[in-house]
Design an enzyme around this catalytic site. Structure first.
Site, short mmCIF file in Angstrom:
data_model
loop_
_atom_site.label_atom_id
_atom_site.label_comp_id
_atom_site.label_asym_id
_atom_site.label_seq_id
_atom_site.Cartn_x
_atom_site.Cartn_y
_atom_site.Cartn_z
N ARG A 51 0.84 -1.27 -0.08
CA ARG A 51 0.12 0.04 -0.03
C ARG A 51 0.95 1.32 0.02
O ARG A 51 0.41 2.35 -0.39
CB ARG A 51 -0.81 -0.02 1.13
N LYS A 155 2.14 -19.21 6.85
CA LYS A 155 1.62 -18.83 8.30
C LYS A 155 1.36 -17.40 8.72
O LYS A 155 2.52 -16.75 8.22
CB LYS A 155 2.07 -19.66 9.29
N HIS A 185 9.34 -21.62 6.27
CA HIS A 185 10.61 -21.57 5.49
C HIS A 185 11.67 -22.09 6.46
O HIS A 185 12.83 -22.31 5.84
CB HIS A 185 10.95 -20.03 5.72
N LYS A 189 15.71 -24.44 5.21
CA LYS A 189 17.16 -24.41 5.60
C LYS A 189 17.91 -25.82 5.14
O LYS A 189 17.46 -26.68 5.42
CB LYS A 189 17.14 -24.35 7.36
N GLU A 223 15.22 -18.07 20.45
CA GLU A 223 15.84 -16.76 19.67
C GLU A 223 16.18 -15.77 20.57
O GLU A 223 15.46 -15.59 21.65
CB GLU A 223 14.69 -16.32 18.71
N ASP A 242 3.04 -18.90 16.32
CA ASP A 242 4.10 -18.15 15.51
C ASP A 242 5.30 -19.08 15.12
O ASP A 242 5.55 -19.36 13.94
CB ASP A 242 4.84 -16.99 16.13
N HIS A 247 6.83 -24.28 12.38
CA HIS A 247 8.33 -24.82 12.56
C HIS A 247 8.69 -26.03 13.37
O HIS A 247 9.34 -26.91 12.89
CB HIS A 247 9.19 -23.68 12.83
N LYS A 342 11.26 -16.34 22.44
CA LYS A 342 11.84 -14.90 22.04
C LYS A 342 12.64 -14.45 23.19
O LYS A 342 12.33 -14.55 24.12
CB LYS A 342 10.97 -14.22 21.32
C1 BG6 Z 1 9.19 -16.91 11.62
C2 BG6 Z 1 8.50 -16.36 12.91
O1 BG6 Z 1 8.31 -17.62 10.96
O2 BG6 Z 1 10.27 -17.54 11.94
C3 BG6 Z 1 9.45 -15.23 13.67
O3 BG6 Z 1 7.34 -15.46 12.44
C4 BG6 Z 1 10.80 -15.90 13.70
O4 BG6 Z 1 8.86 -14.83 14.79
C5 BG6 Z 1 11.28 -16.58 12.52
O5 BG6 Z 1 11.61 -14.88 14.19
C6 BG6 Z 1 12.49 -17.56 12.86
O6 BG6 Z 1 13.19 -18.02 11.72
P1 BG6 Z 1 14.78 -17.98 11.48
O7 BG6 Z 1 14.85 -18.41 10.20
O8 BG6 Z 1 15.10 -16.63 11.77
O9 BG6 Z 1 15.15 -18.83 12.55
#
Ligand code: BG6
Length: 405
Positions: A51, A155, A185, A189, A223, A242, A247, A342
């Site tokens: 946007r 997601k 994602h 990896k 993280e 999340d 993951h 986190k």
């Molecule tokens: C994302 C989450 O899917 O994955 C984030 O929304 C998270 O909150 C991230 O930080 C972590 O991915 P990576 O590749 O940085 O370990």
């Protein structure tokens, strides 16, 4: 396994939500790396859409700034960055109104991309799920779809079972299943992909990979980053939605699944599904939820979850740990401990496979037990370590070099 450059024909990639966190922090840097690796052929167009009323030049400026950290003399040079920016353009567009769609059509169907019927056009929905339906509808009404169209979604895919099903139906009413790419994602990896190679390309572990020999398995994704910049999204998701349900579940599936008959998407998906179907419902008393908070550092950016999201009563978890059981022949009785959070002390994604003790210690009970332990480090310092019992362990000494593989 190492990543390969798979040759592809020139394509168009439209990223909806191109100014957002996911696009700027993950998708565009990943595309840039692929560009540097020679994966993106000449003639490809990457079109950001969002946007914000930016021009293509302004968008490129923002992007160039964001990609500075990806520059690495051995992989991506400033000249390659300039080359990458040349294939990127931007269209101000609103998924919920007609704004910008004419301009997008012009690029995709008109001059620049050409409308070759077999040219792959990918639409990456890097936006909240509320926009999936409106985007899909407009792609259709503006005639932007054909048999070679693909859409990519990530997601959060809905908020619960009912909303996820509703989204599936919306997408299915516009696209064939084979055109819909649901991305996690973590699966991109290299180390995660290597989990399959470790398990199914070796004879060493597979005979031991079951509840008879494995005491328990720990999957940890820690993280150091907080939620700064994504407060609205995170407040509605929390660590469960999340990270855990996507993951960590994918990692669990790769660790626990049966060998697929071949390395083929459907065969792998089928085996993962069997793991998920065999998961017992997690008991509430096997779940721990927490929030990060550092009273000593109050006032610093993003050290107190509630301060960061501006809600002193927030009950959204930034940390979650749970104990899961898989009720099948292979895993009955072996707990899986999954945890993620986190703002933890260190960034570390690691899977620990803890083997059972030897059934009897010939060294006597005072020597203690030293069960074997396979540590799979996904990031950072990717690698695998196998700890084996050694004489020094009985006196509490450190493992000498060479005792860890
Ligand atoms: C994302 C989450 O899917 O994955 C984030 O929304 C998270 O909150 C991230 O930080 C972590 O991915 P990576 O590749 O940085 O370990």
């Amino acid at each position: 396994m190492v990543s390969r450059v798979i040759p592809v024909d020139p394509f168009d990639l439209v990223i909806f939500g191109a100014t957002g966190d996911l696009a700027q922090r993950k998708i565009l840097p990943a595309l840039f790396r692929r560009f540097c690796a020679g994966q993106i052929p000449e003639g490809t167009l990457i079109i950001g859409a969002a946007r914000s009323g930016l021009s293509s030049a302004e968008f490129r400026e923002v992007l160039a700034q964001n990609l500075q950290h990806v520059l690495d003399p051995e992989i991506c040079s400033p000249a390659q960055l300039a080359g990458f920016l040349q294939i990127v353009s931007y269209v101000p567009l609103d998924g919920k109104t007609e704004t910008g769609w004419g301009a997008l059509c012009e690029i995709l169907c008109g001059g620049q991309a050409g409308a070759a019927a077999d040219r792959v056009q990918v639409f990456y929905f890097s936006v909240g799920p509320a926009l999936f339906g409106p985007l899909a509808e407009r792609l259709h009404s503006y005639g932007l779809t054909n048999a070679t169209t693909r859409i990519v979604v990530e997601k959060p895919f809905g908020h619960d079972r009912a909303s996820a099903r509703a989204l599936n139906q919306t997408l299915a009413s516009h696209f064939d299943e084979g055109q819909i790419y649901r991305i996690d994602h973590y699966l991109g990896k290299e180390t995660v992909q290597n989990l399959m190679a470790v398990r199914f390309g070796n004879m060493l572990f597979e005979p031991l990979w079951n509840s008879q020999y494995v005491d328990h398995i720990q999957i940890t994704v820690a993280e150091t980053v907080g939620v700064l910049g994504r407060e609205d999204y995170y407040e509605r998701s929390g660590a469960m939605r999340d990270m855990m349900q996507n993951h960590l579940m994918q990692l669990l599936c790769l660790i626990a699944m049966e060998p697929p008959a071949k390395f083929d998407p459907d065969a792998v998906r089928d085996e993962k599904l069997k793991v998920i179907r065999a998961l017992d419902p997690v008991e509430p008393y096997h779940i721990v939820r927490g929030q990060y908070a550092s009273p000593q550092q109050a006032g610093n950016e993003d050290v107190n979850y509630r301060e960061t999201v501006g809600n002193q009563r927030s009950s959204t978890e930034s940390y979650i740990a749970l104990k899961a059981h898989i009720s099948n022949w292979r895993w009955a009785g072996t707990p899986f401990y999954l945890r993620t959070g986190k703002r933890l002390k260190a960034r570390s994604s690691v899977i620990n496979v803890m083997f059972k003790d030897a059934p009897h210690s010939i060294f006597g009970e005072e020597a203690g037990r030293h069960a074997n332990h396979l540590k799979i480090r996904l990031q950072p310092n990717e690698g695998i370590t196998l700890s084996v019992t050694y004489q020094g362990a009985r006196t509490g000494g450190d493992a000498p070099d060479g005792c860890a593989a």
